[in-house]
Motif scaffolding. Sequence first.
Motif, mmCIF file in Angstrom:
data_model
loop_
_atom_site.group_PDB
_atom_site.id
_atom_site.type_symbol
_atom_site.label_atom_id
_atom_site.label_comp_id
_atom_site.label_asym_id
_atom_site.label_seq_id
_atom_site.Cartn_x
_atom_site.Cartn_y
_atom_site.Cartn_z
ATOM 1 N N GLY A 183 9.048 18.670 5.735
ATOM 2 C CA GLY A 183 10.402 19.147 5.964
ATOM 3 C C GLY A 183 10.890 18.845 7.369
ATOM 4 O O GLY A 183 10.190 18.246 8.182
ATOM 5 N N MET A 184 12.103 19.282 7.625
ATOM 6 C CA MET A 184 12.727 19.130 8.933
ATOM 7 C C MET A 184 13.274 20.493 9.306
ATOM 8 O O MET A 184 13.183 21.438 8.527
ATOM 9 N N ASN A 185 13.853 20.600 10.460
ATOM 10 C CA ASN A 185 14.426 21.872 10.887
ATOM 11 C C ASN A 185 15.836 22.000 10.309
ATOM 12 O O ASN A 185 16.836 21.868 10.999
ATOM 13 N N ALA A 186 15.905 22.234 9.004
ATOM 14 C CA ALA A 186 17.189 22.341 8.311
ATOM 15 C C ALA A 186 17.116 23.493 7.313
ATOM 16 O O ALA A 186 16.053 23.775 6.773
ATOM 17 N N PRO A 187 18.224 24.184 7.070
ATOM 18 C CA PRO A 187 18.211 25.299 6.114
ATOM 19 C C PRO A 187 17.732 24.891 4.723
ATOM 20 O O PRO A 187 17.015 25.638 4.069
ATOM 21 N N LEU A 188 18.108 23.702 4.275
ATOM 22 C CA LEU A 188 17.687 23.235 2.956
ATOM 23 C C LEU A 188 16.169 23.094 2.900
ATOM 24 O O LEU A 188 15.534 23.464 1.911
ATOM 25 N N CYS A 189 15.575 22.597 3.972
ATOM 26 C CA CYS A 189 14.113 22.441 4.020
ATOM 27 C C CYS A 189 13.408 23.795 4.002
ATOM 28 O O CYS A 189 12.335 23.938 3.417
ATOM 29 N N ARG A 190 13.987 24.778 4.640
ATOM 30 C CA ARG A 190 13.367 26.114 4.662
ATOM 31 C C ARG A 190 13.368 26.762 3.286
ATOM 32 O O ARG A 190 12.533 27.603 2.996
ATOM 33 N N ARG A 191 14.304 26.366 2.415
ATOM 34 C CA ARG A 191 14.361 26.915 1.051
ATOM 35 C C ARG A 191 13.602 26.079 0.033
ATOM 36 O O ARG A 191 13.413 26.503 -1.102
ATOM 37 N N CYS A 192 13.166 24.878 0.434
ATOM 38 C CA CYS A 192 12.542 23.950 -0.503
ATOM 39 C C CYS A 192 11.096 24.350 -0.795
ATOM 40 O O CYS A 192 10.317 24.658 0.103
ATOM 41 N N LEU A 193 10.727 24.335 -2.074
ATOM 42 C CA LEU A 193 9.365 24.686 -2.464
ATOM 43 C C LEU A 193 8.359 23.593 -2.100
ATOM 44 O O LEU A 193 7.159 23.861 -2.058
ATOM 45 N N ARG A 194 8.823 22.377 -1.828
ATOM 46 C CA ARG A 194 7.896 21.308 -1.446
ATOM 47 C C ARG A 194 7.247 21.560 -0.092
ATOM 48 O O ARG A 194 6.244 20.943 0.240
ATOM 49 N N PRO A 208 -5.490 21.637 0.498
ATOM 50 C CA PRO A 208 -5.759 21.254 1.888
ATOM 51 C C PRO A 208 -6.445 19.898 2.054
ATOM 52 O O PRO A 208 -6.349 19.286 3.109
ATOM 53 N N THR A 209 -7.114 19.390 1.033
ATOM 54 C CA THR A 209 -7.833 18.137 1.198
ATOM 55 C C THR A 209 -7.236 16.960 0.442
ATOM 56 O O THR A 209 -7.440 15.822 0.843
ATOM 57 N N ARG A 210 -6.513 17.200 -0.638
ATOM 58 C CA ARG A 210 -6.057 16.076 -1.471
ATOM 59 C C ARG A 210 -4.601 16.185 -1.884
ATOM 60 O O ARG A 210 -4.227 15.735 -2.958
ATOM 61 N N GLN A 211 -3.757 16.731 -1.070
ATOM 62 C CA GLN A 211 -2.354 16.891 -1.441
ATOM 63 C C GLN A 211 -1.551 15.650 -1.099
ATOM 64 O O GLN A 211 -1.619 15.140 0.010
ATOM 65 N N LEU A 212 -0.778 15.126 -2.062
ATOM 66 C CA LEU A 212 0.120 14.004 -1.822
ATOM 67 C C LEU A 212 1.299 14.494 -0.991
ATOM 68 O O LEU A 212 1.909 15.516 -1.307
ATOM 69 N N MET A 213 1.607 13.782 0.074
ATOM 70 C CA MET A 213 2.720 14.146 0.949
ATOM 71 C C MET A 213 3.786 13.047 0.879
ATOM 72 O O MET A 213 3.472 11.869 0.746
ATOM 73 N N ILE A 214 5.039 13.463 0.957
ATOM 74 C CA ILE A 214 6.161 12.525 0.994
ATOM 75 C C ILE A 214 6.962 12.801 2.257
ATOM 76 O O ILE A 214 6.951 13.920 2.772
ATOM 77 N N PRO A 215 7.673 11.802 2.781
ATOM 78 C CA PRO A 215 8.496 12.031 3.966
ATOM 79 C C PRO A 215 9.780 12.775 3.599
ATOM 80 O O PRO A 215 10.239 12.697 2.460
ATOM 81 N N PRO A 216 10.361 13.493 4.552
ATOM 82 C CA PRO A 216 11.640 14.156 4.288
ATOM 83 C C PRO A 216 12.707 13.125 3.911
ATOM 84 O O PRO A 216 12.745 12.039 4.472
ATOM 85 N N ALA A 217 13.531 13.457 2.935
ATOM 86 C CA ALA A 217 14.601 12.562 2.485
ATOM 87 C C ALA A 217 15.954 13.240 2.652
ATOM 88 O O ALA A 217 16.829 13.131 1.807
ATOM 89 N N LEU A 218 16.119 13.953 3.741
ATOM 90 C CA LEU A 218 17.337 14.715 3.999
ATOM 91 C C LEU A 218 18.449 13.784 4.452
ATOM 92 O O LEU A 218 18.267 12.973 5.355
ATOM 93 N N THR A 219 19.592 13.867 3.788
ATOM 94 C CA THR A 219 20.771 13.082 4.149
ATOM 95 C C THR A 219 21.950 14.027 4.291
ATOM 96 O O THR A 219 21.817 15.240 4.103
ATOM 97 N N ILE A 220 23.092 13.481 4.559
ATOM 98 C CA ILE A 220 24.291 14.303 4.684
ATOM 99 C C ILE A 220 24.673 14.959 3.350
ATOM 100 O O ILE A 220 25.309 15.994 3.309
ATOM 101 N N ASP A 221 24.241 14.355 2.244
ATOM 102 C CA ASP A 221 24.549 14.881 0.909
ATOM 103 C C ASP A 221 23.509 15.866 0.392
ATOM 104 O O ASP A 221 23.679 16.427 -0.679
#
Length: 75
Positions: free
Chosen positions: A12-23, A29-42
């Motif tokens: 996540g990022m420091n954004a209200p939407l990220c704070r509410r996101c379940l992702r 802790p050892t095998r979790q797939l991670m994705i980069p934040p995809a936050l845009t203006i929309d």
Amino acid sequence: MTLPYDIARCKGMNAPLCRRCLRTEPGNPTRQLMIPPALTIDGCINYIGKPFVEGETLSGGLSDEMDKNQKFEDK
């Protein structure tokens, strides 16, 4: 609600939407797939919120259109 481990997590990022996101909740802790934040203006294409998981929607979503159609069909 906790997401299953097969759902990718995001730092996540420091954004209200990220704070509410379940992702952003902790995953495996050892095998979790991670994705980069995809936050845009929309918004974020990877956002998973409690209303979505619980079958509810926020105002202005697809469900509002479906509700309008349902009301039309009920008449």
